[in-house]
Design a protein around this motif. Structure first.
Motif, PDB file in Angstrom:
ATOM      1  N   LEU A   6       0.874  -1.176   0.000  1.00 37.14           N
ATOM      2  CA  LEU A   6       0.000   0.000   0.000  1.00 37.14           C
ATOM      3  C   LEU A   6       0.909   1.223   0.000  1.00 37.14           C
ATOM      4  O   LEU A   6       1.721   1.392   0.911  1.00 37.14           O
ATOM      5  N   MET A   8       1.165   5.341  -0.108  1.00 39.18           N
ATOM      6  CA  MET A   8       0.373   6.557   0.113  1.00 39.18           C
ATOM      7  C   MET A   8       1.187   7.845  -0.004  1.00 39.18           C
ATOM      8  O   MET A   8       0.697   8.919   0.309  1.00 39.18           O
ATOM      9  N   TYR A  40      -2.902   4.856  -2.874  1.00 38.99           N
ATOM     10  CA  TYR A  40      -3.980   5.587  -2.177  1.00 38.99           C
ATOM     11  C   TYR A  40      -3.410   6.920  -1.679  1.00 38.99           C
ATOM     12  O   TYR A  40      -2.188   7.119  -1.671  1.00 38.99           O
ATOM     13  N   HIS A  41      -4.318   7.827  -1.243  1.00 35.98           N
ATOM     14  CA  HIS A  41      -3.898   9.155  -0.786  1.00 35.98           C
ATOM     15  C   HIS A  41      -3.007   9.767  -1.888  1.00 35.98           C
ATOM     16  O   HIS A  41      -3.276   9.566  -3.063  1.00 35.98           O
ATOM     17  N   ASP A  42      -1.946  10.500  -1.542  1.00 32.37           N
ATOM     18  CA  ASP A  42      -1.104  11.113  -2.578  1.00 32.37           C
ATOM     19  C   ASP A  42      -0.288  10.087  -3.372  1.00 32.37           C
ATOM     20  O   ASP A  42       0.342  10.428  -4.376  1.00 32.37           O
ATOM     21  N   ARG A  84     -10.153  12.935  -7.693  1.00 36.38           N
ATOM     22  CA  ARG A  84      -9.978  14.220  -6.993  1.00 36.38           C
ATOM     23  C   ARG A  84      -8.695  14.928  -7.406  1.00 36.38           C
ATOM     24  O   ARG A  84      -8.619  16.137  -7.387  1.00 36.38           O
ATOM     25  N   ARG A  85      -7.677  14.125  -7.708  1.00 34.24           N
ATOM     26  CA  ARG A  85      -6.350  14.689  -7.967  1.00 34.24           C
ATOM     27  C   ARG A  85      -6.028  14.783  -9.456  1.00 34.24           C
ATOM     28  O   ARG A  85      -4.878  14.958  -9.836  1.00 34.24           O
ATOM     29  N   LEU A 112     -11.639   0.945  -3.186  1.00 29.88           N
ATOM     30  CA  LEU A 112     -10.952   0.608  -1.932  1.00 29.88           C
ATOM     31  C   LEU A 112     -11.216  -0.836  -1.504  1.00 29.88           C
ATOM     32  O   LEU A 112     -10.434  -1.398  -0.732  1.00 29.88           O
ATOM     33  N   PRO A 130       4.257   8.897   3.821  1.00 34.53           N
ATOM     34  CA  PRO A 130       5.133   9.953   4.294  1.00 34.53           C
ATOM     35  C   PRO A 130       5.067  10.073   5.820  1.00 34.53           C
ATOM     36  O   PRO A 130       4.099   9.657   6.414  1.00 34.53           O
TER      37      PRO A 130
ATOM     38  N   GLU B  26      -9.662  10.080   4.369  1.00 32.30           N
ATOM     39  CA  GLU B  26      -9.339   8.913   3.545  1.00 32.30           C
ATOM     40  C   GLU B  26      -9.168   7.656   4.415  1.00 32.30           C
ATOM     41  O   GLU B  26      -9.472   6.552   3.968  1.00 32.30           O
ATOM     42  N   VAL B  33     -15.369   1.224   3.961  1.00 36.46           N
ATOM     43  CA  VAL B  33     -15.412   0.235   2.878  1.00 36.46           C
ATOM     44  C   VAL B  33     -15.144  -1.164   3.435  1.00 36.46           C
ATOM     45  O   VAL B  33     -15.827  -2.126   3.093  1.00 36.46           O
TER      46      VAL B  33
END
Lengths: 130, 124
Positions: A6, A8, A40-42, A84-85, A112, A130, B26, B33
């Motif tokens: 994963l 992020m 996921y996320h950034d 979104r990004r 997800l 991060p 998030e 989910v």
């Protein structure tokens, strides 16, 4: 062992993507199976088709694509975080009336639920952020 | 205390407050989910993450969605185990009575055991 990652962290902003990539190579070199990398996320920016880093820096997007094609690792991008990004594949670009496409295979936009599924199916899900 | 977790159990750790970044939102999305997919989900609010439980976290000046509405939905998703890092709470001068939901305050030692009991942990 069956591994999944994963990720992020945004590429180049943080160490997370570089570390995740090295970890992926290490897992594969040891003969383990890397099922998928979930962005996921950034971390979704790792899927940016138009990334053009300077030539003397590692090209993270290309490196993920190479792993996918050489080792059949799925590259799954959270669709909600991506849209979104500004990260849209052909289908989403058409759906939202956008001219450009910023995500292309082997990266795939997905939900997800795939992340939860990976966490359940794999022996290890390793997070880099991060 | 909850029963001992099994393989389908998921612990989601939330370390960020409701404003300033999208980590909390998030993270909560991932928890919801997972619950919708039938996983048994526990939430652990750590450090600054405990401020997520302050009442009335609504839309801020930046137009980010508030998280209070999501937290109110947790029960509907059968997310009932809400753990709060005791230290994080007291560091911010807060007590359990300041929070919008019923939570279980846990010490650092107990936190460690929660982490080792869960096969799958997602940290946001």
């Amino acid at each position: 062992m069956r591994y999944a990652i994963l990720l992020m962290g945004a590429p180049y902003s943080h160490q997370a993507s570089h570390s995740a990539l090295r970890f992926a190579h290490a897992v594969l070199a040891r003969g383990h199976h890397l099922e998928a990398v979930f962005f996921y996320h950034d971390g979704v920016y790792n899927a940016a088709r138009l990334a053009a880093p300077p030539q003397d820096e590692p090209h993270l997007v290309d490196a993920w694509m190479a792993i996918a094609s050489e080792h059949r690792v799925a590259l799954q991008v959270c669709i909600a975080a991506a849209l979104r990004r500004g990260l849209l594949d052909e289908r989403e670009a058409a759906r939202h009336g956008k001219d450009g496409v910023s995500v292309e295979p082997p990266f795939e936009l997905t939900g997800l639920g795939q992340l939860i599924d990976l966490g359940t199916r794999c022996d290890r899900l390793i997070t880099f952020g991060p | 205390m909850q029963e001992s977790p099994d393989d389908s159990d998921l612990l989601v750790i939330l370390r960020h407050g409701p404003h300033g970044s999208s980590w909390l939102r998030e993270g909560l999305d991932a928890a919801l989910v997972a619950a919708a997919f039938g996983r048994c989900v526990s939430l652990l609010f750590m450090g600054e993450g405990v401020t997520a439980l302050m009442p009335e976290q609504q839309v801020g000046p930046l137009g980010q969605k508030g998280t209070a509405a999501t937290l109110e939905m947790l029960e509907m998703y059968d997310i009932e185990t809400l753990l709060v890092d005791e230290q994080g709470l007291s560091d911010l001068g807060l007590s359990r009575d300041d929070l919008m939901l019923e939570v279980e305050c846990v010490s650092s030692e107990v936190l460690a055991s929660f982490l080792s009991e869960h096969r799958l942990v997602l940290t946001f």
